[in-house]
Scaffold this motif. Structure first.
Motif, PDB file in Angstrom:
ATOM      1  N   VAL A 185       0.865  -1.179   0.000  1.00  0.00           N
ATOM      2  CA  VAL A 185       0.000   0.000   0.000  1.00  0.00           C
ATOM      3  C   VAL A 185       0.905   1.234   0.000  1.00  0.00           C
ATOM      4  CG1 VAL A 185      -1.754   1.282   1.284  1.00  0.00           C
ATOM      5  CG2 VAL A 185      -1.798  -1.225   1.295  1.00  0.00           C
ATOM      6  N   ASP A 186       0.612   2.166  -0.878  1.00  0.00           N
ATOM      7  CA  ASP A 186       1.407   3.397  -0.942  1.00  0.00           C
ATOM      8  C   ASP A 186       0.733   4.454  -0.066  1.00  0.00           C
ATOM      9  OD1 ASP A 186       2.958   5.503  -1.545  1.00  0.00           O
ATOM     10  OD2 ASP A 186       2.422   5.615  -3.678  1.00  0.00           O
ATOM     11  N   PHE A 187       1.385   4.835   1.012  1.00  0.00           N
ATOM     12  CA  PHE A 187       0.791   5.813   1.931  1.00  0.00           C
ATOM     13  C   PHE A 187       1.234   7.244   1.633  1.00  0.00           C
ATOM     14  CE2 PHE A 187       0.760   1.904   4.604  1.00  0.00           C
ATOM     15  CZ  PHE A 187      -0.605   1.854   4.855  1.00  0.00           C
ATOM     16  N   ILE A 188       2.115   7.410   0.656  1.00  0.00           N
ATOM     17  CA  ILE A 188       2.700   8.746   0.440  1.00  0.00           C
ATOM     18  C   ILE A 188       1.599   9.763   0.138  1.00  0.00           C
ATOM     19  CG2 ILE A 188       4.203  10.106  -1.104  1.00  0.00           C
ATOM     20  CD1 ILE A 188       6.032   7.632  -1.149  1.00  0.00           C
ATOM     21  N   ALA A 209       3.753   6.071   9.630  1.00  0.00           N
ATOM     22  CA  ALA A 209       4.058   7.476   9.955  1.00  0.00           C
ATOM     23  C   ALA A 209       5.212   7.998   9.106  1.00  0.00           C
ATOM     24  CB  ALA A 209       4.394   7.596  11.440  1.00  0.00           C
ATOM     25  N   ALA A 210       6.159   7.104   8.789  1.00  0.00           N
ATOM     26  CA  ALA A 210       7.334   7.532   8.023  1.00  0.00           C
ATOM     27  C   ALA A 210       6.978   7.870   6.575  1.00  0.00           C
ATOM     28  CB  ALA A 210       8.395   6.432   8.056  1.00  0.00           C
ATOM     29  N   GLN A 211       5.817   7.390   6.107  1.00  0.00           N
ATOM     30  CA  GLN A 211       5.422   7.603   4.700  1.00  0.00           C
ATOM     31  C   GLN A 211       4.271   8.588   4.542  1.00  0.00           C
ATOM     32  OE1 GLN A 211       3.998   4.530   2.235  1.00  0.00           O
ATOM     33  NE2 GLN A 211       6.024   3.746   1.702  1.00  0.00           N
ATOM     34  N   ASP A 386      -7.953   9.325   4.116  1.00  0.00           N
ATOM     35  CA  ASP A 386      -7.933   8.706   2.784  1.00  0.00           C
ATOM     36  C   ASP A 386      -7.832   7.186   2.885  1.00  0.00           C
ATOM     37  OD1 ASP A 386      -7.696  11.303   1.531  1.00  0.00           O
ATOM     38  OD2 ASP A 386      -5.622  11.297   2.269  1.00  0.00           O
ATOM     39  N   VAL A 387      -7.187   6.728   3.960  1.00  0.00           N
ATOM     40  CA  VAL A 387      -6.948   5.289   4.117  1.00  0.00           C
ATOM     41  C   VAL A 387      -7.242   4.908   5.568  1.00  0.00           C
ATOM     42  CG1 VAL A 387      -5.229   3.433   3.976  1.00  0.00           C
ATOM     43  CG2 VAL A 387      -5.055   5.374   2.422  1.00  0.00           C
TER      44      VAL A 387
END
Ligand code: NA7
Length: 551
Positions: A185-188, A209-211, A386-387
């Motif tokens: 999953v892309d959290f950016i 949290a890092a992304q 969003d997620v």
């Protein structure tokens, strides 16, 4: 497959099942059970696995940060010296992809895949009393008969997605950590909401949290967590582990938790404050992980005062780590003793709350009211997301089995049998369900100890039992109701002597609304448990009825 119409009359009266054993699940348990039955005993066995590959827990739990909380060199099989010699772990606590590669290697090395049917769920199993075998039905509409039905379905494999109002209308994406997409999953750039702060939530939060643009963590119960102190193994580390392998194996076998720690026979209340503090400091700063619970003092799980010394120490560390005192207070558990819930270990969990993009929301004080199309609403306000990540755990120990329509003697369903909570004899068998074995079932120590050690002991006990039955010419084994009742009472007595019932944990089924509150694991440890299982076997499978003619 046998069809009654194609058989000779003598076969119809005592037909041979299609298989000696059906095994449900291809994780640590199922793989070893298959190897043992097929390659050591020479029996026919087939594994049914819902996933497209082997691995069980390590196949499904692909969330970022997923790694084992036990160290790699003893969170693995010990039954094969060659396997141990040829496999090298990269780090102290390997990440999920590496453990999955290990299990894939095991499947290849022992040529197990040919007897595993992937992408197939067992949906029903009925004990045919006339023939002493199980008829097993899959979601693909197939039916197989097997003398033995062996559940290797796992203790933490039935995901719990709470029934929040509005989830179906959520416009963003949502995921449960226990069925994470293979492509990741892309959290950016995303506003992410995470529900749950158990072992999983504690592993995944620093990674998200890092992304992410922002991470809002919805916490119902704060958790005690100990630093893991993960590190990559150097060649020198590997050489040392290699040299000590047999010693580690011996210590694991001689330890109640299946860990190679040196157990110290000392109460937390028998030392000075300064000495106690220095022992905790050493464990927190240097050793880390489960050693804090298992290798500091012997009464943390037995005595509330002793436990309070550990809990106070951890709360102090949370205050030291988390810059905002209000957040630190919210993160500090006060409603249950340390270790009474499965103790998490972490890498930078509490530090994560010092990030500007992380917010903690206490949903005990402000309960989640609903999921909205644009986010989540608590009693005190709405959060735009969003997620959504559900780190909300599992219907532990019973969930996977109860999803299958299992029918034993006289058509009794397992759901009926367990309506008041799970009941087993030794966590291995259930009265009224002959020839069904449960690897790491409720009533066994599995989830309280180093899992692969518990699994190997169960698999070997079950295969020895099957050998015994074949030698004696029996085809049916069933736990006696009296033996089961006594075992359930004993499991409870042991739990009552600990602090485990002081928490609303999944050990008790307390995380699933409506689930009967019963303490499910056996808390006396592996040494006591193994010796009881061995004694039962030596005494001719005391507490079981072995009957029937045949092999
Ligand atoms: P856990 O340990 O069961 O943790 C689940 C978390 O989700 C825990 O913080 C729960 O709070 C929280 N939760 C569950 N339902 C809700 C609802 N309805 N609302 C808010 N919060 C909720 O599961 P994990 O996946 O972390 O770990 C499972 C095991 O995997 C672990 O023990 C290891 O053995 C490996 P609660 O504490 O119940 O108040």
């Amino acid at each position: 497959m046998n069809s009654e119409s194609q058989k000779r009359p003598e076969q119809i009266s005592n037909p041979t099942p299609d298989l000696d054993a059906v095994i449900i699940g291809a994780g640590f348990s199922g793989l070893y059970m298959l190897h043992r039955l097929r390659d050591v005993l020479g029996l026919s066995a087939r594994v049914f696995e819902a996933g497209e590959g082997v691995g069980g827990t390590w196949y499904w739990n692909r969330y970022p940060g997923a790694r084992c909380d036990s160290e790699s060199h003893y969170y693995c099989y010990s039954f094969s010296t060659e396997l141990a010699e040829e496999w090298e772990w990269s780090s102290r606590y390997p990440e999920q992809p590496e453990i999955l590669r290990y299990l894939e290697h095991v499947a290849d090395r022992f040529k197990l895949r040919q007897d595993i049917q992937f992408s197939t769920r067992v949906v029903a199993a009925t004990f045919e009393e006339k023939h002493d075998f199980w008829e097993v039905a899959t979601d693909g509409g197939e039916r197989f008969t097997a003398r033995y039905l062996i559940s290797a379905a796992g203790c933490l494999s039935s995901a719990n997605v709470p029934d929040f109002k509005g989830l179906e209308d959520f416009k963003g994406d949502w995921y449960h950590t226990g069925s994470w997409p293979h492509e990741g999953v892309d959290f950016i750039g995303k506003r992410v909401g995470q529900i749950g702060t158990g072992s999983t939530g504690i592993q995944v939060a620093p990674k998200i949290a890092a992304q992410a643009k922002s991470l809002t963590i919805f916490q119902r119960t704060p958790n005690y967590s100990i630093p893991a102190h993960n590190s990559q193994y150097t060649n020198a580390d590997r050489a040392e582990l290699e040299a000590n392998r047999e010693e580690v194996r011996r210590r694991v076998q001689e330890s109640p938790g299946g860990f190679p720690f040196s157990l110290i026979d000392r109460s937390a209340l028998d030392v000075s404050d300064a000495e106690r503090n220095s022992i905790y400091e050493e464990s927190w700063n240097v050793t880390g992980g489960f050693s804090f619970l298992w290798a500091t003092f012997n009464d943390i799980l037995l005595n509330l005062d002793a436990n309070k010394t550990a809990a106070d120490f951890i709360r102090g560390k949370i205050r030291e780590t988390v810059k905002d005192p209000e957040v630190a207070a919210l993160l500090s558990p006060t409603d249950h003793p340390y270790g009474s819930k499965r103790p998490p270990i972490d890498t930078d969990y509490f530090e994560t709350y010092n990030r500007d993009n992380v917010e903690l929301v206490d949903v005990r004080e402000n309960p989640i009211v609903e999921i909205t199309p644009g986010g989540l609403r608590t009693a005190s306000g709405e959060y735009e997301l969003d997620v959504l990540v559900f780190a909300t755990g599992f219907d532990a120990m019973t969930g996977s089995l109860l999803k299958i329509d299992i029918r034993g003697v006289a058509g009794q369903t397992l759901a009926e049998k367990w309506a008041g909570g799970p009941r087993t004899y030794l966590g291995l068998q259930i009265a009224g369900f002959p020839n069904l074995f449960t690897i790491t079932g409720p009533g066994s120590p599995s989830v309280l100890v180093n899992m692969p050690v518990a699994i190997e002991q169960h698999v070997e006990w079950i295969s020895d039992c099957i050998v015994h039955m074949r030698e004696q010419g029996h085809q049916r084994i069933e736990a006696n109701l009296d033996a089961e009742n006594e075992w359930v009472d004993h499991v409870n007595e042991v739990a009552d002597a600990t602090l485990f019932k002081h928490a609303n944990s999944w050990y008790l089924g307390a995380n699933i609304p409506g689930k009967k509150r019963v303490f499910m694991p056996y808390a006396a440890g592996l040494i006591e448990y193994r010796s009881r299982c061995d004694e039962v076997a030596v005494n001719g499978y005391d507490g079981f009825a072995l009957t029937g003619k045949g092999r």
